[in-house]
Write a protein that holds these residues in place. Structure first.
Motif, PDB file in Angstrom:
ATOM      1  N   LEU A 231       0.829  -1.205   0.000  1.00 35.53           N
ATOM      2  CA  LEU A 231       0.000   0.000   0.000  1.00 35.53           C
ATOM      3  C   LEU A 231       0.861   1.251   0.000  1.00 35.53           C
ATOM      4  CD1 LEU A 231      -1.510   2.357   1.899  1.00 35.53           C
ATOM      5  CD2 LEU A 231      -2.734   1.306   0.003  1.00 35.53           C
ATOM      6  N   ALA A 232       1.975   1.223   0.737  1.00 31.59           N
ATOM      7  CA  ALA A 232       2.864   2.390   0.803  1.00 31.59           C
ATOM      8  C   ALA A 232       3.448   2.724  -0.563  1.00 31.59           C
ATOM      9  CB  ALA A 232       3.987   2.146   1.806  1.00 31.59           C
ATOM     10  N   VAL A 233       3.613   1.713  -1.423  1.00 34.29           N
ATOM     11  CA  VAL A 233       4.104   1.955  -2.782  1.00 34.29           C
ATOM     12  C   VAL A 233       2.959   2.380  -3.692  1.00 34.29           C
ATOM     13  CG1 VAL A 233       5.224   0.881  -4.784  1.00 34.29           C
ATOM     14  CG2 VAL A 233       6.011   0.344  -2.471  1.00 34.29           C
ATOM     15  N   ARG A 234       1.796   1.785  -3.508  1.00 36.53           N
ATOM     16  CA  ARG A 234       0.638   2.088  -4.351  1.00 36.53           C
ATOM     17  C   ARG A 234       0.099   3.493  -4.086  1.00 36.53           C
ATOM     18  NH1 ARG A 234      -3.902  -0.662  -6.815  1.00 36.53           N
ATOM     19  NH2 ARG A 234      -5.876   0.390  -6.376  1.00 36.53           N
ATOM     20  N   ALA A 235       0.067   3.897  -2.818  1.00 36.13           N
ATOM     21  CA  ALA A 235      -0.520   5.192  -2.455  1.00 36.13           C
ATOM     22  C   ALA A 235       0.322   5.859  -1.370  1.00 36.13           C
ATOM     23  CB  ALA A 235      -1.966   5.013  -1.981  1.00 36.13           C
ATOM     24  N   PRO A 236       1.527   6.310  -1.692  1.00 34.95           N
ATOM     25  CA  PRO A 236       2.424   6.861  -0.670  1.00 34.95           C
ATOM     26  C   PRO A 236       1.871   8.095   0.023  1.00 34.95           C
ATOM     27  CG  PRO A 236       3.268   7.287  -2.884  1.00 34.95           C
ATOM     28  CD  PRO A 236       2.144   6.319  -3.043  1.00 34.95           C
ATOM     29  N   GLU A 237       0.943   8.793  -0.636  1.00 31.81           N
ATOM     30  CA  GLU A 237       0.376   9.995  -0.020  1.00 31.81           C
ATOM     31  C   GLU A 237      -0.499   9.669   1.192  1.00 31.81           C
ATOM     32  OE1 GLU A 237      -2.661   8.471  -2.901  1.00 31.81           O
ATOM     33  OE2 GLU A 237      -0.471   8.708  -2.869  1.00 31.81           O
ATOM     34  N   LEU A 238      -0.867   8.397   1.346  1.00 28.33           N
ATOM     35  CA  LEU A 238      -1.720   7.994   2.475  1.00 28.33           C
ATOM     36  C   LEU A 238      -0.916   7.489   3.663  1.00 28.33           C
ATOM     37  CD1 LEU A 238      -4.486   6.003   0.546  1.00 28.33           C
ATOM     38  CD2 LEU A 238      -4.568   8.379   1.333  1.00 28.33           C
TER      39      LEU A 238
ATOM     40  N   VAL B 200       9.712   1.724  -1.425  1.00 28.39           N
ATOM     41  CA  VAL B 200       9.091   2.437  -0.304  1.00 28.39           C
ATOM     42  C   VAL B 200       9.884   3.706  -0.011  1.00 28.39           C
ATOM     43  CG1 VAL B 200       8.591   2.356   2.164  1.00 28.39           C
ATOM     44  CG2 VAL B 200       8.088   0.371   0.729  1.00 28.39           C
ATOM     45  N   THR B 201       9.199   4.819   0.081  1.00 25.13           N
ATOM     46  CA  THR B 201       9.871   6.100   0.331  1.00 25.13           C
ATOM     47  C   THR B 201       9.588   6.652   1.727  1.00 25.13           C
ATOM     48  OG1 THR B 201       8.006   7.277  -0.668  1.00 25.13           O
ATOM     49  CG2 THR B 201       9.865   6.724  -2.107  1.00 25.13           C
ATOM     50  N   THR B 202       8.619   6.090   2.432  1.00 20.25           N
ATOM     51  CA  THR B 202       8.301   6.572   3.770  1.00 20.25           C
ATOM     52  C   THR B 202       9.250   5.947   4.789  1.00 20.25           C
ATOM     53  OG1 THR B 202       6.696   4.789   4.046  1.00 20.25           O
ATOM     54  CG2 THR B 202       5.861   6.879   3.229  1.00 20.25           C
ATOM     55  N   PRO B 203       9.402   6.559   5.968  1.00 17.88           N
ATOM     56  CA  PRO B 203      10.241   5.953   7.003  1.00 17.88           C
ATOM     57  C   PRO B 203       9.705   4.575   7.408  1.00 17.88           C
ATOM     58  CG  PRO B 203       9.760   8.239   7.525  1.00 17.88           C
ATOM     59  CD  PRO B 203       8.881   7.880   6.365  1.00 17.88           C
ATOM     60  N   VAL B 204      10.622   3.651   7.674  1.00 19.83           N
ATOM     61  CA  VAL B 204      10.251   2.277   8.005  1.00 19.83           C
ATOM     62  C   VAL B 204      10.948   1.846   9.287  1.00 19.83           C
ATOM     63  CG1 VAL B 204      10.300  -0.144   7.270  1.00 19.83           C
ATOM     64  CG2 VAL B 204       9.923   1.664   5.578  1.00 19.83           C
TER      65      VAL B 204
END
Length: 310
Positions: free
Chosen positions: A120-127, A245-249
């Motif tokens: 989901l983080a790749v499909r919709a990173p804005e969420l 993935v671009t968000t912090p993990v």
């Protein structure tokens, strides 16, 4: 085997049960929490439900709002005719975030829920504001040692085979009752049932017993397990998604996990040096049930990394 650390001296704090139509009913629990903090969305694994988060969720509410959903076919989300594959559940989670959450969320996913959160983080990173992956379903490194629990691996392989999985589930349901099903699942995940709060165990047994559409629930479990096995067996696309993935993990893994070997988590941490990695000695597949206080400390210590820049 670790003894669970119980939130607030073992007392469980109930959230508010809610339902939303996302192409079919989806049940979720809103635990409430601090309105001006981030929203944590908790995503269970294969065979799990909102009850997996009862010990952990109250530890996050002083920091932000906390909600835990039941994916279609699990918990109190009756499956109907909906597919319960990993891609279908990614779309359900996307709709859930759009409809229920105000702004990007911190996704906390356990096991299959971790895989769904990554995709989901790749499909919709804005969420997505950040990812917390708790013993997520991960591909094994190429030269991985044999898993510690070969019997569990054989069972899940059986579930993945059309026809065989249906017979296995039917036979098991006739052989054991809800209490034994709950006990066996806890033991498989590395949790001592006797160390769990009795009220949580009783509610888990009641949840298994009250599920109305048993055939649909079995169908959803098998569909999800087969989809999960497919993603892990043909892992190139999944590995590419992990790299995108671009968000912090934050990746947290129990050192004694018998379902997803710790070698897989160590390999993922090596491949993704920007991810923060924490390994829990003596802990199994569900740290949110075994060591919720310790886990909450790790998550809240990492949380500032998700703060919007600027």
């Amino acid at each position: 085997m670790s003894t669970p650390e119980h939130a607030e001296g073992g007392r469980l704090r109930d959230g508010r049960d809610r339902r939303i139509d996302l192409g079919g009913p989806v049940h979720y629990v809103d635990f409430g929490g601090r309105a001006d903090g981030p929203t944590f969305v908790l995503v269970h694994g294969l065979g799990g439900s909102h009850l997996n988060w009862e010990l952990f969720a109250p530890l996050l509410t002083p920091t932000g709002r906390v909600v835990a959903l039941d994916l279609p076919g699990f918990g109190l989300s009756e499956p109907g005719e909906r597919p319960a594959t990993v891609p279908a559940n990614v779309r359900v989670l996307e709709s859930f975030l759009q409809r229920v959450v105000d702004g990007p969320a911190v996704l906390v996913g356990n096991s299959m829920g971790g895989m769904i959160a990554i995709l989901l983080a790749v499909r919709a990173p804005e969420l997505v504001r950040g990812l917390v992956l708790l013993d997520p379903a991960l591909p094994l490194p190429l030269r991985a040692a044999r898993p510690r629990n070969a019997a569990a691996g054989a069972a899940f392989l059986g579930y993945a085979l059309p026809g065989v999985g249906e017979r296995l589930m039917h036979a098991r349901r006739r052989r054991v009752g809800p209490r034994e099903l709950v006990r066996a699942m806890l033991v498989l995940c590395g949790v001592d049932p006797a160390a769990m709060p009795p009220d949580l165990v009783a509610r888990s047994v009641a949840l298994v017993a009250q599920r109305g559409d048993v055939a649909g629930m079995d169908r959803a479990f098998l569909s999800a397990s087969r989809s999960l096995a497919w993603v892990l067996t043909f892992a190139r696309s999944y590995r590419s998604a992990m790299s995108a993935v671009t968000t912090p993990v934050l990746l947290v893994h129990g050192e004694r996990d018998r379902l997803v070997p710790v070698a897989a988590a160590r390999d993922a941490a090596r491949r993704h040096p920007s991810w923060r990695y924490a390994e829990l000695a003596g802990v199994g597949h569900v740290p949110q049930l075994q060591v919720p206080d310790r886990l909450a400390g790790i998550v809240l210590g990492w949380l500032p990394a998700t703060a919007p820049s600027g």
